[in-house]
Design a protein around this motif. Structure first.
Motif: not given
Length: 400
Positions: A271, A273, A276, A302, A305, A308-309, A312
């Motif tokens: 997916q 992150t 991107d 960090e 996830a 982050q998705l 985005y």
């Protein structure tokens, strides 16, 4: 009155009742031979009446699952005939337990309580009937002694019979509760499956929109620019065509990845992150809109996830809306705080598109934020359209 019963169960009930009749009726006839009835003579007539009563009892048991109400009525008719003939309780009366079980297990609410009333009423009537049958044997005693003996016999008989009938009726009631619980559980599982399917459809629609809508917005913007620059500036038109091809290939790759996930159901797969985001901003720049990006403060480590998705996809949709419905450049601000990330995207609203928007994109952004445990607002503030989202980071953040 008549329930829908699978043929196998109906056949089983009939066969079981026939076996019950074949076992109990001969034993009852042998046990009552010579004194079958107090007033039916000759003996063969009493034996024939006994056979009729036993057949009626087990016939009621045979249809108890099919129609508990009719079975209860037939059992009462057979019991009344038995008492009218002066027959003593016999082994074939065991069919009554089957009928009472059926009234509480499969009968309607009214039949259920009819069965409960039959337990009490039938037990009292049967107990009194048994006690009255003892009067002949007590004829030599005094009135007081006879009344006392009959009363004791009636009390014991009523207590024993009602207790036995309650067990049969209660067992059916327990069966009813278990069956109802099973049906409720099945309905709950069906509802959960339907909800999961709906959630999956929503996820597919959201992912397809995020992937396709942004890419098409870039392609449309580049195609419009290439059409105007084709004659005056051929080199710009060629760059636009290259961007269109790159964007279309990237969209095709994303769609293929999504379709692979749907076909094989082997997890979410790779997916987008935070790494991107630069590629996303590049696509927007190539479409003719400059995203003025500020990140303050920077991410502390960090981020999860799922966060982050969500970041985005929200930025992707917000920039897509700016391309389609806005004019001028876009201000993008990210604030990575210790417990949350705040997203703010602002662009001017094109005058000719002031009433546009409000489609699947805004709904998808809100759903993204909610799935991540946060919230999102989007709307016009004067000449500006502003998207503001707050997503939690850490233990409060939702899984992707």
């Amino acid at each position: 009155m008549i329930r829908s019963v699978p043929r196998a169960w109906l056949v089983l009930d009939i066969v079981g009742s026939v076996l019950g009749l074949l076992i109990t009726l001969p034993v009852s006839l042998m046990m009552s031979s010579g004194s079958t009835s107090m007033w039916l003579q000759p003996e063969w007539l009493a034996l024939g009446a006994t056979a009729i009563v036993g057949t009626a009892m087990w016939g009621a048991a045979a249809i108890a699952r099919l129609s508990p109400a009719i079975a209860l009525g037939a059992a009462w008719a057979a019991a009344i005939l038995q008492m009218a003939c002066g027959f003593s309780p016999a082994l074939y009366d065991a069919a009554i337990f089957v009928v009472l079980f059926a009234t509480s297990a499969w009968g309607s609410r009214r039949v259920l309580w009819w069965g409960g009333g039959s337990v009490v009423g039938g037990g009292v009537i049967a107990g009194v009937y048994i006690a009255l049958q003892q009067l002949g044997a007590l004829s030599g005693q005094g009135i007081a002694s006879t009344v006392r003996s009959v009363s004791v016999t009636a009390a014991l008989a009523i207590t024993s019979i009602v207790f036995a009938l309650v067990i049969a009726w209660g067992a059916g009631l327990l069966w009813r509760v278990i069956a109802h619980g099973r049906q409720t559980r099945e309905a709950q599982l069906q509802a959960e499956a339907a909800a999961a399917e709906e959630a999956e459809r929503v996820r597919i629609a959201r992912d397809m929109h995020d992937i396709v809508a942004h890419s098409l917005a870039v392609v449309i913007a580049q195609a419009d620019g290439a059409r105007y620059a084709a004659k005056a500036q051929p080199e710009l038109a060629e760059e636009a065509m290259v961007t269109i091809a790159q964007t279309a290939r990237a969209a095709l790759s994303d769609v293929r990845m999504l379709l692979t996930q749907l076909r094989h159901r082997q997890g979410d797969g790779p997916q987008p992150t935070l790494a991107d985001l630069e590629s996303l901003f590049t696509h927007v720049r190539q479409a003719g809109v400059e995203p003025r990006v500020t990140v303050d403060p920077m991410p502390p480590g960090e981020p999860p996830a799922g966060i982050q998705l969500a970041v985005y996809r929200i930025l992707q949709e917000a920039l897509t809306n700016a391309l389609r419905h806005g004019e001028g450049d876009v201000d993008v601000h990210l604030a990575w705080l210790p417990d949350r990330v705040e997203i703010r995207v602002r662009n001017r609203i094109a005058a000719e598109k002031a009433g546009a928007g409000g489609g699947h994109g805004l709904v998808g952004m809100r759903e993204r934020a909610q799935l991540a445990g946060g919230m999102l607002t989007a709307g016009a503030e004067g000449a500006w359209f502003i998207v503001h989202a707050v997503l939690p980071i850490g233990a409060s953040a939702a899984r992707p």
